[in-house]
Design an enzyme around this catalytic site. Structure first.
Site, short mmCIF file in Angstrom:
data_model
loop_
_atom_site.label_atom_id
_atom_site.label_comp_id
_atom_site.label_asym_id
_atom_site.label_seq_id
_atom_site.Cartn_x
_atom_site.Cartn_y
_atom_site.Cartn_z
N PHE A 220 0.85 -1.17 0.00
CA PHE A 220 0.00 0.00 0.00
C PHE A 220 0.89 1.23 0.00
CE2 PHE A 220 -4.52 1.17 1.19
CZ PHE A 220 -5.10 0.21 0.39
N GLN B 234 -7.63 14.48 4.39
CA GLN B 234 -7.09 13.67 3.31
C GLN B 234 -8.05 13.61 2.13
OE1 GLN B 234 -6.41 9.15 3.62
NE2 GLN B 234 -4.38 10.05 3.57
N HIS C 195 -8.48 11.58 -0.92
CA HIS C 195 -7.98 10.34 -1.51
C HIS C 195 -7.85 10.58 -3.00
CE1 HIS C 195 -7.73 6.15 -2.70
NE2 HIS C 195 -7.68 5.78 -1.44
N LEU D 145 -15.28 5.70 -3.32
CA LEU D 145 -13.86 5.34 -3.34
C LEU D 145 -13.50 4.24 -4.33
CD1 LEU D 145 -11.40 6.28 -1.64
CD2 LEU D 145 -11.51 4.03 -0.62
N GLU E 108 -7.11 1.96 -3.03
CA GLU E 108 -5.70 2.09 -3.35
C GLU E 108 -5.10 0.75 -3.75
OE1 GLU E 108 -3.74 4.70 -0.61
OE2 GLU E 108 -1.91 3.52 -0.69
N ARG F 68 -0.81 9.52 -0.19
CA ARG F 68 -2.01 9.97 -0.89
C ARG F 68 -2.02 11.45 -1.22
NH1 ARG F 68 -6.26 6.40 2.65
NH2 ARG F 68 -5.84 4.49 1.51
N HIS G 184 -11.78 12.17 2.04
CA HIS G 184 -11.78 10.78 2.49
C HIS G 184 -11.62 10.62 3.99
CE1 HIS G 184 -11.18 6.52 2.14
NE2 HIS G 184 -9.97 6.57 2.58
N ARG H 127 -2.51 10.56 6.59
CA ARG H 127 -2.60 9.17 7.03
C ARG H 127 -2.21 8.23 5.91
NH1 ARG H 127 -6.47 5.01 6.47
NH2 ARG H 127 -7.92 6.34 5.38
C1 LIG Z 1 -14.50 3.74 1.14
C2 LIG Z 1 -13.51 3.76 2.26
C3 LIG Z 1 -12.47 2.84 2.28
C4 LIG Z 1 -11.55 2.83 3.31
N1 LIG Z 1 -10.56 1.89 3.30
C5 LIG Z 1 -9.69 1.84 4.34
C6 LIG Z 1 -8.69 0.83 4.40
O1 LIG Z 1 -8.59 -0.02 3.51
N2 LIG Z 1 -7.86 0.79 5.44
C7 LIG Z 1 -7.95 1.70 6.46
O2 LIG Z 1 -7.18 1.58 7.37
N3 LIG Z 1 -8.90 2.66 6.44
C8 LIG Z 1 -9.77 2.75 5.41
N4 LIG Z 1 -10.73 3.73 5.39
C9 LIG Z 1 -10.88 4.61 6.55
C10 LIG Z 1 -11.60 3.88 7.66
O3 LIG Z 1 -12.57 3.02 7.13
C11 LIG Z 1 -12.27 4.82 8.63
O4 LIG Z 1 -11.41 5.82 8.99
C12 LIG Z 1 -12.68 4.05 9.87
O5 LIG Z 1 -13.48 2.96 9.51
C13 LIG Z 1 -13.40 4.89 10.89
O6 LIG Z 1 -13.82 4.04 11.94
P1 LIG Z 1 -14.39 4.56 13.29
O7 LIG Z 1 -14.55 3.39 14.18
O8 LIG Z 1 -13.57 5.70 13.76
O9 LIG Z 1 -15.80 5.17 12.92
P2 LIG Z 1 -16.99 4.63 11.99
O10 LIG Z 1 -16.81 3.27 11.50
O11 LIG Z 1 -17.24 5.70 11.03
O12 LIG Z 1 -18.18 4.59 12.99
C14 LIG Z 1 -18.74 5.75 13.50
C15 LIG Z 1 -19.87 5.33 14.40
O13 LIG Z 1 -20.30 6.42 15.17
C16 LIG Z 1 -21.71 6.49 15.13
N5 LIG Z 1 -22.10 7.87 15.38
C17 LIG Z 1 -21.64 8.99 14.75
N6 LIG Z 1 -22.24 10.07 15.26
C18 LIG Z 1 -23.08 9.64 16.23
C19 LIG Z 1 -24.00 10.28 17.11
N7 LIG Z 1 -24.17 11.59 17.11
N8 LIG Z 1 -24.71 9.51 17.96
C20 LIG Z 1 -24.57 8.16 17.97
N9 LIG Z 1 -23.71 7.52 17.17
C21 LIG Z 1 -22.99 8.24 16.31
C22 LIG Z 1 -22.07 5.97 13.79
O14 LIG Z 1 -23.40 5.54 13.77
C23 LIG Z 1 -21.09 4.82 13.65
O15 LIG Z 1 -21.58 3.68 14.30
C24 LIG Z 1 -11.66 3.77 4.34
C25 LIG Z 1 -12.69 4.70 4.33
C26 LIG Z 1 -13.61 4.70 3.28
C27 LIG Z 1 -14.70 5.73 3.26
#
Ligand SMILES: Cc1cc2nc3c(=O)[nH]c(=O)nc-3n(C[C@H](O)[C@H](O)[C@H](O)COP(=O)(O)OP(=O)(O)OC[C@H]3O[C@@H](n4cnc5c(N)ncnc54)[C@H](O)[C@@H]3O)c2cc1C
Ligand code: SF4
Ligand code: SF4
Ligand code: FES
Lengths: 263, 630
Positions: free
Chosen positions: B121, B247, B249, B263, B266, B322, B388, B423
């Site tokens: 990556f 970021q 992407h 998306l 990558e 990126r 992203h 990142r």
């Molecule tokens: C298409 C895509 C591909 C990606 N691919 C990669 C990858 O291959 N490798 C990598 O490392 N990263 C990748 N990323 C980044 C990564 O997926 C995210 O940064 C990461 O999943 C965020 O996880 P999190 O647990 O912080 O939050 P999230 O998974 O976003 O969860 C947020 C949670 O908070 C809850 N929430 C938000 N606001 C409130 C509120 N006010 N009240 C109650 N609940 C709330 C939501 O309902 C959800 O359950 C990618 C991102 C995208 C968009």
């Protein structure tokens, strides 16, 4: 491109409701969910709909489009003719909350009843060794995005509300099969598959496989093998302990590297 | 005060993505009673969309890999603005966190000797991402979800109640954090289904709410990405850090318009895909910055050899971090060498056989086929930058993830520090696991040490309720959907991938207008599952976050990682030493400067002095010479 489409959308809640007519603009490349969003933004701000990723990855936006279960975010408007009326209704098998949003808690309750993955007690993290070919069967089932359309379409629950207590639907029969095919799992779930999840209700119509947006061969690759294994157990006392599957599992464990070997 | 459902827990976790679930698992394993609250259905959080994989220096594919190499890559990717302590913990603990997932039932793709396979990556020196095809996020979230089920089954066997220790509140939105005497006391929100209110009273609150993508027009994020956690934390008295670093992407879909921003992983480049412009030039060779000159191939021949012989060739420039690739694409398009729909070409069809593409990139194949009528095994994709990820976030203690508000913790994308100014791909999923666990542990220890639980009074709840109901009594006829669209355009156009002072000043003025317009936006319909009302509440969060981003961006007079200034195009050693901290003053976001902690000498020693010179001021440089064996 750009034209005005005729939409019929079910609106209402658990006390009742009906179809409402809308005329709404459609632009090039759009999907059904875009149109629902346009309705919200311009005509029906309180129209209830679930969605998240808008990329076919989260399984939130399931509904019935012209009577067929579909992910709204993956249903392109170009699959309809411009003079076609498009009818959107909530998934029928689950109780309506509001408009296109249904109560899918049934699925989460069933998920909680499947005995969890149990690795060998003496296997340390980092020491798991599995061959690609052996994980692939379960990996197919783990593609599931839990859109619950298979459970929505399966006649054993769709037409038989009373079966909901005893039958878990294809999604969770598949989950049982997935765990059973996990090369390092140690639990025998055949009895719960019958007793708690009602595998016997499935009569292999394959309707679930047809609607799966992930193209998982639910019936052929998960449910039928599960049924066969249960039949083995029931009718062949010799296999009652060391079933075919468990023997396979052990065979597979021994496959690549030395299993359980420390690094 | 109307009927409010009141619950009491030891720890309440807001968010059910990777960070929230891992935090909840840890708090429960420490014996605490935990609530998990999320806006969407359980298992649907944004994490589900992650594609490429989880970065962890397990060394399964290249045995030269280890935590020191991962640490260095992370610091380089973030251009040394990272919290080095977080980068250290992250690199050290990620492998254990990934192996742990296997004990929960995860099934990663395998190496020929049966270990977890790892893929290349951008910015990672060795193949490092544990993955399952291109649906790694789904595997991660499902695995954690299933681990929670298994813990609930344990609790059921013991108590006869699945929810004795972990209770899940799906489709509940938190609108306010409750505080008592300068400490966290719980959270207040509404059930989306009914519009009824609910309070979670708990001495420890963990924010795991993800990112802010929906403040921008072109984004890979879902509707949940309204920056709630960032705004909730600031309003409750905590701070955010370096919000200017966003970021973009490099590869989002650009066509058709309705999918713009979605998306393109990558991994397409990691597995051999190349970027070309409308003239057919593989343009990335022209964009290798000085700091990376000795790490990237200068000819297509060398780049292509790297895929099979990485030890003797340098990596293709398509795999630069990126920010570099996104800027390059932006420049190519601006120079008139873009595709018909305003992107550049990304091609795997000429690089890999069709069956290999379908095997390695199944969801990309599916996504382009179904959404754009493009068969990626036969033709090139059109791609362009998309918002992203936010590197900035809630300021936390690197070890416990506690914010400046005692009892409030933050983990995952909502927290700041680890990734510095940019990142690396794959470093988010590992971040969720490492710091989700640490937040769960930190919260449990905090609760343990607390002599009395902070009280939640009726007055606090009444106030929170009035705030949440306010949109219904607004009389104006502004439409929240229109304000949202205007906000997204403003951020995209004026505080986007390339920034300049006059535009950001303009953006800040518009944000003030939006604040007024939000006050005039009435809501139609009732409280049950009413998206118009939900958006009106989310908008307040997005506006505060947008203000923090715009102010911090205007302030930082340099270009670094996810912050590019047309008027200050260079990196500045002096600015590197500063974090820009944001707090809420009752009206909006205000910023202040905070000096960075100097890096611990043993970590500094992991780098060549020559390399450090590119980032550090003269007085920060160590006296050692680490030699060239790294
Ligand atoms: C298409 C895509 C591909 C990606 N691919 C990669 C990858 O291959 N490798 C990598 O490392 N990263 C990748 N990323 C980044 C990564 O997926 C995210 O940064 C990461 O999943 C965020 O996880 P999190 O647990 O912080 O939050 P999230 O998974 O976003 O969860 C947020 C949670 O908070 C809850 N929430 C938000 N606001 C409130 C509120 N006010 N009240 C109650 N609940 C709330 C939501 O309902 C959800 O359950 C990618 C991102 C995208 C968009
Ligand atoms: S194959 Fe079985 S589970 Fe699937 S729809 Fe038919 S009856 Fe239901
Ligand atoms: S198996 Fe297929 S149809 Fe059923 S829930 Fe999973 S993805 Fe949906
Ligand atoms: S919105 Fe995620 S599958 Fe449709």
């Amino acid at each position: 491109m750009g034209y005005t489409a005729k939409f019929k959308v079910w609106r209402g809640d658990d006390t009742g409701g009906g179809i409402e007519d809308f005329n709404v603009d459609v632009n090039e490349g759009e999907v059904v969910l875009d149109i629902i969003h346009r309705l919200q933004a311009t005509q029906a701000p309180d129209l209830a709909v679930r969605w998240n990723c808008k990329a076919g990855k989260c399984g939130s936006c399931s509904a019935e489009v012209n009577g067929k279960p579909r992910l709204m975010c993956m249903t392109r408007m170009s699959t309809f003719t411009e003079d076609e009326t498009i009818t959107i209704t909530p998934m029928r098998t689950f109780p309506v909350i509001r408009d296109l949003v249904t109560d899918v808690s049934y699925n989460y309750e069933k998920a909680r009843m499947v005995p969890a993955f149990a690795p060998p007690a003496d296997l340390a993290p980092g020491d798991y060794r599995m061959a690609q070919i052996d994980v692939e069967r379960s990996q197919e089932f783990r593609k599931c995005i839990e859109c619950f359309m298979c459970n929505n379409v399966c006649h054993a629950v769709r037409d038989h509300e009373e079966n909901k207590t005893t039958f878990s639907g294809p999604r969770f029969l598949m989950r049982i099969a997935e765990l059973d095919m996990h090369p390092l799992d140690t639990v025998d779930r055949r009895e719960v598959a019958v007793e708690d999840h009602g595998v016997g209700y499935c009569n292999i119509t394959k309707c679930c496989t047809e609607v799966c947006p992930e193209h998982i061969k639910i019936t052929d690759n998960a449910i039928i093998p599960l049924k066969e294994r249960i039949a083995d157990k029931k009718y062949d006392p010799i296999f009652s302990i060391a079933s075919l599957f468990k023997r396979n599992k052990q065979g597979r464990q021994a496959a690549p590297d030395t299993p359980h070997a420390t690094k | 005060m109307s009927e409010i459902e009141r619950h009491s827990f030891d720890v309440v976790v807001i968010g059910a993505g990777g960070a929230g679930l891992r935090a909840a698992i840890e708090a429960r394993m420490q014996g605490k009673r935990v609530a998990i609250v999320c806006k969407s259905l359980f298992g649907k959080a944004h994490t589900v969309m992650a594609e490429g994989g989880i970065a962890a220096a397990m060394g399964n594919v290249n045995s030269h890999d280890n935590w020191q190499v991962h640490f260095r890559d992370t610091m380089r990717g973030g251009k040394f603005l990272n919290s080095w302590r977080m980068a250290e913990l992250h690199a050290k603990e990620a492998p254990t966190r990934v192996w742990e997932l296997e004990t929960y039932g995860a099934l990663f793709d395998r190496t020929p000797d049966g270990k977890i396979s790892q893929r290349n990556f951008g910015g990672h020196e060795y193949p490092r991402l544990a993955h399952v095809g291109d649906r790694s996020g789904l595997e991660l979230i499902r695995t954690l979800q299933q681990k929670i089920v298994s813990l609930q089954q344990e609790d059921y066997r013991e108590t006869g109640d699945y929810e004795a220790k972990i209770q899940i509140f799906a489709e509940v939105t938190i609108t306010r954090l409750l505080t008592t005497d300068g400490r966290a006391a719980g959270a207040f929100g509404y059930f989306r289904e009914t519009g009824n209110f609910v309070s979670f009273e708990a001495p420890a609150v963990i924010l795991a709410t993800g990112g802010i993508g929906k403040t921008f027009k072109v984004t890979s994020g879902s509707w949940e990405y309204t920056g709630d956690g960032h705004a909730l934390a600031m309003r409750a008295g905590a701070t955010t850090l370096n919000m200017e670093f966003i970021q973009f992407h490099p590869t989002g879909m650009v066509w058709p318009p309705s999918v713009k921003g979605i998306l393109v992983t990558e991994s397409v480049r990691g597995d051999g895909g190349v970027l070309t412009n409308s003239e057919g030039t593989r343009f990335m060779f022209n964009y290798i910055p000085d700091v990376f000159k000795d790490k990237y191939a200068t000819t297509p021949e060398e780049a292509d050899r790297w895929y099979t012989d990485p030890d003797n060739n340098r990596r293709p420039p398509e795999l630069l971090p990126r920010d570099e690739v996104a800027r390059a694409i932006n420049t190519e398009v601006k120079a008139g060498r873009g595709t018909p729909h305003g992107g550049v070409y990304l091609d795997v069809s000429s690089r890999l056989p069709a069956d290999v593409i379908k095997k390695k990139l199944p969801s990309m194949w599916h996504q382009f086929k179904e959404l754009a009528d493009v068969d990626i095994t036969k033709e090139a994709m059109e791609v362009g930058p998309t918002c992203h990820y936010v590197m900035g976030g809630v300021e936390v203690d690197p070890d416990s993830q506690e914010t400046l508000l005692p009892g409030l913790f933050a983990a995952g994308e909502v927290s700041g520090g680890l990734h510095g100014s940019n990142r690396l791909g794959g470093n988010s999923l590992s971040d969720l696991l490492v710091f989700g666990r640490r937040a769960g542990l930190g919260a449990a220890e905090y609760v343990e040490a607390l002599p009395t639980r902070p009280a939640v009074t009726d007055a606090m709840l009444t106030e929170a309720e009035a705030e949440a109901l306010a949109p219904f009594s607004n009389v104006g006829d502004e439409n929240p959907y229109t304000i949202h669209a205007d906000l997204q355009n403003t951020m995209n156009d004026l505080v986007g991938i390339i920034r300049t002072e006059s535009e950001m000043v303009d953006a800040l003025a518009r944000l003030q207008d939006f604040k007024v317009r939000v006050k005039n936006s009435g809501v139609k319909g009732g409280r049950a599952f009413n998206p118009g009302w939900h958006l009106a509440l989310d908008l307040k969060n997005m506006l505060l976050v947008a203000e923090a981003v715009a102010k911090a961006s205007l302030d930082r007079q340099e270009s670094r990682g996810g912050h590019t200034r047309d008027d200050y195009p260079k990196m500045s050693d002096e600015w590197r030493k500063l974090n820009i901290v944001c707090r809420y003053d009752g009206e909006g976001a205000v910023i202040e400067h905070q000096p960075m902690q100097p890096m611990r000498p043993d970590l500094l020693e992991l780098f060549d002095v020559e390399e450090l010179k590119k980032y550090l001021t003269a007085e920060e440089l160590p006296t050692h010479d680490a030699g060239s064996d790294h």
